[in-house]
Design a protein around this motif. Structure first.
Motif, mmCIF file in Angstrom:
data_model
loop_
_atom_site.group_PDB
_atom_site.id
_atom_site.type_symbol
_atom_site.label_atom_id
_atom_site.label_comp_id
_atom_site.label_asym_id
_atom_site.label_seq_id
_atom_site.Cartn_x
_atom_site.Cartn_y
_atom_site.Cartn_z
ATOM 1 N N TYR A 128 11.170 -4.714 -3.750
ATOM 2 C CA TYR A 128 10.476 -4.929 -4.907
ATOM 3 C C TYR A 128 9.496 -4.148 -5.365
ATOM 4 O O TYR A 128 8.495 -3.838 -4.625
ATOM 5 C CB TYR A 128 10.206 -6.615 -4.951
ATOM 6 C CG TYR A 128 11.322 -7.529 -4.458
ATOM 7 C CD1 TYR A 128 12.386 -7.719 -5.301
ATOM 8 C CD2 TYR A 128 10.774 -8.251 -3.409
ATOM 9 C CE1 TYR A 128 13.186 -8.482 -5.228
ATOM 10 C CE2 TYR A 128 11.902 -9.232 -2.986
ATOM 11 C CZ TYR A 128 12.948 -9.551 -4.002
ATOM 12 O OH TYR A 128 13.918 -10.379 -3.647
ATOM 13 N N ALA A 129 9.937 -3.430 -6.421
ATOM 14 C CA ALA A 129 9.140 -2.331 -6.883
ATOM 15 C C ALA A 129 8.257 -2.955 -8.140
ATOM 16 O O ALA A 129 8.760 -3.544 -8.913
ATOM 17 C CB ALA A 129 9.787 -1.131 -7.455
ATOM 18 N N ALA A 130 6.795 -2.696 -8.181
ATOM 19 C CA ALA A 130 6.143 -3.185 -9.379
ATOM 20 C C ALA A 130 5.035 -2.318 -9.847
ATOM 21 O O ALA A 130 4.826 -1.252 -8.837
ATOM 22 C CB ALA A 130 5.881 -4.679 -9.074
ATOM 23 N N SER A 131 4.437 -2.428 -10.742
ATOM 24 C CA SER A 131 3.147 -1.679 -11.271
ATOM 25 C C SER A 131 1.990 -2.365 -10.202
ATOM 26 O O SER A 131 2.045 -3.402 -9.843
ATOM 27 C CB SER A 131 3.063 -1.934 -12.689
ATOM 28 O OG SER A 131 2.512 -2.997 -12.899
ATOM 29 N N ALA A 132 0.947 -1.332 -10.075
ATOM 30 C CA ALA A 132 -0.106 -1.963 -9.181
ATOM 31 C C ALA A 132 -0.687 -3.078 -9.964
ATOM 32 O O ALA A 132 -1.061 -3.995 -9.099
ATOM 33 C CB ALA A 132 -1.185 -0.592 -9.168
ATOM 34 N N GLU A 133 -0.677 -3.158 -11.383
ATOM 35 C CA GLU A 133 -1.269 -4.244 -11.949
ATOM 36 C C GLU A 133 -0.251 -5.634 -11.657
ATOM 37 O O GLU A 133 -0.929 -6.686 -11.410
ATOM 38 C CB GLU A 133 -1.238 -4.136 -13.420
ATOM 39 C CG GLU A 133 -2.139 -2.906 -13.895
ATOM 40 C CD GLU A 133 -1.842 -1.581 -13.445
ATOM 41 O OE1 GLU A 133 -0.471 -1.499 -13.413
ATOM 42 O OE2 GLU A 133 -2.618 -0.571 -13.298
ATOM 43 N N THR A 134 0.767 -5.516 -11.804
ATOM 44 C CA THR A 134 1.880 -6.618 -11.514
ATOM 45 C C THR A 134 1.537 -6.970 -9.925
ATOM 46 O O THR A 134 1.520 -8.211 -9.822
ATOM 47 C CB THR A 134 3.310 -6.319 -11.880
ATOM 48 O OG1 THR A 134 3.124 -6.160 -13.129
ATOM 49 C CG2 THR A 134 4.137 -7.580 -11.436
ATOM 50 N N MET A 135 1.533 -6.212 -9.064
ATOM 51 C CA MET A 135 1.416 -6.537 -7.698
ATOM 52 C C MET A 135 0.142 -7.339 -7.619
ATOM 53 O O MET A 135 -0.137 -8.095 -6.856
ATOM 54 C CB MET A 135 1.111 -5.306 -7.093
ATOM 55 C CG MET A 135 2.415 -4.806 -6.334
ATOM 56 S SD MET A 135 2.122 -3.117 -5.104
ATOM 57 C CE MET A 135 1.625 -4.010 -3.801
ATOM 58 N N ALA A 136 -0.979 -6.862 -8.354
ATOM 59 C CA ALA A 136 -2.243 -7.530 -7.943
ATOM 60 C C ALA A 136 -2.278 -8.984 -8.763
ATOM 61 O O ALA A 136 -2.782 -9.921 -8.124
ATOM 62 C CB ALA A 136 -3.369 -6.727 -8.598
ATOM 63 N N ASP A 137 -1.621 -9.268 -9.682
ATOM 64 C CA ASP A 137 -1.360 -10.487 -10.443
ATOM 65 C C ASP A 137 -0.660 -11.521 -9.518
ATOM 66 O O ASP A 137 -0.895 -12.572 -9.377
ATOM 67 C CB ASP A 137 -0.595 -10.160 -11.641
ATOM 68 C CG ASP A 137 -1.589 -9.884 -12.880
ATOM 69 O OD1 ASP A 137 -2.500 -9.619 -12.734
ATOM 70 O OD2 ASP A 137 -0.870 -9.288 -13.700
ATOM 71 N N VAL A 138 0.477 -10.712 -8.624
ATOM 72 C CA VAL A 138 1.016 -11.474 -7.723
ATOM 73 C C VAL A 138 0.335 -11.964 -6.494
ATOM 74 O O VAL A 138 0.121 -13.141 -6.085
ATOM 75 C CB VAL A 138 2.447 -11.006 -7.397
ATOM 76 C CG1 VAL A 138 3.226 -11.676 -6.152
ATOM 77 C CG2 VAL A 138 3.433 -10.812 -8.456
ATOM 78 N N VAL A 139 -0.474 -10.918 -5.899
ATOM 79 C CA VAL A 139 -0.939 -11.020 -4.677
ATOM 80 C C VAL A 139 -2.379 -11.913 -4.894
ATOM 81 O O VAL A 139 -2.613 -12.721 -3.902
ATOM 82 C CB VAL A 139 -1.293 -9.852 -4.005
ATOM 83 C CG1 VAL A 139 -2.207 -9.792 -2.713
ATOM 84 C CG2 VAL A 139 -0.116 -8.934 -3.456
ATOM 85 N N GLY A 140 -3.090 -11.825 -6.029
ATOM 86 C CA GLY A 140 -4.233 -12.475 -6.343
ATOM 87 C C GLY A 140 -5.227 -11.538 -6.073
ATOM 88 O O GLY A 140 -6.436 -12.151 -6.266
ATOM 89 N N PHE A 141 -5.116 -10.228 -5.710
ATOM 90 C CA PHE A 141 -6.423 -9.420 -5.465
ATOM 91 C C PHE A 141 -5.671 -8.079 -5.643
ATOM 92 O O PHE A 141 -4.557 -7.856 -5.153
ATOM 93 C CB PHE A 141 -7.338 -9.738 -4.382
ATOM 94 C CG PHE A 141 -6.452 -9.965 -3.201
ATOM 95 C CD1 PHE A 141 -6.178 -8.723 -2.349
ATOM 96 C CD2 PHE A 141 -6.123 -11.095 -2.499
ATOM 97 C CE1 PHE A 141 -5.594 -8.616 -1.147
ATOM 98 C CE2 PHE A 141 -5.225 -11.023 -1.473
ATOM 99 C CZ PHE A 141 -4.974 -9.687 -0.652
ATOM 100 N N HIS A 142 -6.819 -6.931 -5.781
ATOM 101 C CA HIS A 142 -6.193 -5.796 -5.997
ATOM 102 C C HIS A 142 -6.118 -5.074 -4.490
ATOM 103 O O HIS A 142 -6.800 -5.340 -3.694
ATOM 104 C CB HIS A 142 -7.092 -4.708 -6.701
ATOM 105 C CG HIS A 142 -6.608 -3.425 -6.795
ATOM 106 N ND1 HIS A 142 -5.567 -3.240 -7.741
ATOM 107 C CD2 HIS A 142 -7.120 -2.146 -6.369
ATOM 108 C CE1 HIS A 142 -5.375 -1.918 -7.553
ATOM 109 N NE2 HIS A 142 -5.965 -1.191 -6.881
ATOM 110 N N LEU A 143 -4.877 -4.436 -4.480
ATOM 111 C CA LEU A 143 -4.561 -3.898 -3.174
ATOM 112 C C LEU A 143 -4.477 -2.533 -3.239
ATOM 113 O O LEU A 143 -3.840 -1.851 -4.117
ATOM 114 C CB LEU A 143 -3.250 -4.266 -2.535
ATOM 115 C CG LEU A 143 -2.975 -5.534 -2.017
ATOM 116 C CD1 LEU A 143 -1.620 -6.131 -2.214
ATOM 117 C CD2 LEU A 143 -3.314 -5.432 -0.307
ATOM 118 N N ASN A 144 -5.391 -1.623 -2.478
ATOM 119 C CA ASN A 144 -5.196 -0.231 -2.831
ATOM 120 C C ASN A 144 -4.233 0.413 -1.983
ATOM 121 O O ASN A 144 -4.188 1.778 -1.710
ATOM 122 C CB ASN A 144 -6.688 0.404 -2.787
ATOM 123 C CG ASN A 144 -7.361 0.250 -1.432
ATOM 124 O OD1 ASN A 144 -6.683 -0.129 -0.370
ATOM 125 N ND2 ASN A 144 -8.610 0.254 -1.428
#
Lengths: 268, 268
Positions: free
Chosen positions: B79-95
């Motif tokens: 599953y490919a997503a933007s960094a913003e969508t990833m952060a929204d799903v995961v619950g925090f920003h992942l670098n």
């Protein structure tokens, strides 16, 4: 000198402890005062025993009782407060119950750092405060006499480094190699063989280092990931590696240093 | 299998990655699903090469390119997503830009863990996830064949342990000694000498351990601070220490283990 009770967060006598998330930045950084901050009885005790000029302590009352021997005869203000007032002053909750602040004394010279050292660690580009603190803890535990910081290293007196080092950054002599890599020549002139850690082929397995360098040794480490610069590698006498199975990354820098410190100590 | 683009946070196909701060808790804990989560290309690559059944990957597009070799021929949703969508799903920003989740396979038996191991680590009361992860990293780097967890240890498959281990918790075989300290007798029956690390007087300096235990060795470590219980110490064949100067605390548990692993590897 007895306890001085601090009733509220605005008491100016505890200004040194205010907003600690910036107070311990180096004086050349925004908001930085350059204060050295010790947290918890173990580290505060080491600070009190160090050459660092202690300015004051702030803690909950029972922590002062634990430090009674360290404080006997010391003319340093001891501010007692509730845990809530401490948190209000410091800016966050501390679960260690006691803090001390000290000024930074003048840095030691390279001569001072190496004076009694058979083995020293030399660091290039070690920017992680926790790794730096852990390396000092390992140096103390495994009998390394001093640490010299080359370019790109972070500040070992930053609060997090002090804490992770268990206060040993206040005990293990350290200084700066401002001339780089010329400072390595200076170490060589003082009788040190410079051994650079690198996984590259042709490097000597750590267990064979003593056969090549039976006297004083300066162990040169770079940052985890990039490792040492070509400049530093070219200036060393020996290239050394910790043998590892295929497919494994290098060890954490502080852990690699611990293994090296242990190896050299066992051969002393 | 090609990339599947995820446009918004509510897409149910990425439910495995939702609110990661609880998803990786063990199934017996509140909110825990017990999923194994790998972060970053290095750890995801190790997960893909492991025995763990990978359920899916979620990442920004360029990270998938870096993993092309690892993913070739694999039938796993990407599953490919933007960094913003990833952060929204995961619950925090992942670098780190990419995640993978896997199910937990059945634990290995003690027989499996020790099958090919000359040296194993046995842990009692090691509750710190980062120390546990670091210990696995050190075991991989220094050739230790397996890790056995006694009572009071935390979950090595917790996300933070996996990350600190650099994914080696997915490679170094581990299992549980549920009978304690009886499991140590079982190791002895399999030809292991049990060497317990303790600073107490009378313990053998680490460098002398091989003279006492020339064959298979189980290195027994307790938590930093309290150390091993009397029960565990009494059940060991040897008490071992890493010599240290006076006034220094013990090393961090993962660092002490690294030194011990190195010492035993050099003697192999």
């Amino acid at each position: 000198m007895g306890l001085i009770h601090i009733a509220g967060r605005d008491d100016p006598r505890v200004d040194d402890f205010r907003d600690l998330s910036t107070a311990d930045r180096r004086p050349d950084r925004p908001g930085g005062k350059g204060l050295v901050i010790a947290e918890g009885t173990v580290v505060v005790s080491r600070l009190l025993a160090s050459r660092y000029p202690v300015r004051a302590l702030l803690g909950v009352e029972r922590r002062f009782a634990e430090l009674a021997d360290d404080l006997a005869g010391r003319d340093v203000p001891q501010y007692a407060a509730s845990a809530e007032t401490m948190a209000d002053v410091v800016g966050f909750h501390l679960n260690r119950g006691i803090l001390a602040v000290a000024d930074r004394p003048a840095p030691l010279t390279v001569s001072d750092v190496v004076a009694n050292a058979g083995t020293v660690a030399v660091l290039e580009g070690v920017g992680d405060h926790e790794n730096l603190g852990a390396l000092f803890r390992n140096a103390a535990a495994l009998g390394v006499g001093g640490v010299l910081l080359g370019p790109g290293c972070s500040d070992p007196l930053y609060r997090r480094s002090v804490r992770v080092s268990m206060g040993h950054v206040l005990r293990v002599p350290f200084g700066y190699l401002t001339d780089w890599p010329g400072g390595l020549d200076d170490l060589r002139a003082r009788g040190f063989a410079v051994a650079a850690f690198t996984p590259r082929p042709g490097s000597v397995p750590l267990r064979e280092l003593r056969a090549h360098a039976p006297g004083r040794v300066a162990l040169l480490f770079g940052a985890e990931g990039p490792g040492l610069t070509e400049t530093a590698l070219a200036a060393a006498d020996h290239a050394v590696r910790i043998p590892m199975p295929a497919g494994v990354d290098s060890l954490n820098i502080a852990t690699a240093a611990a293994v090296a410190f242990y190896e050299l100590a066992r051969a002393d």
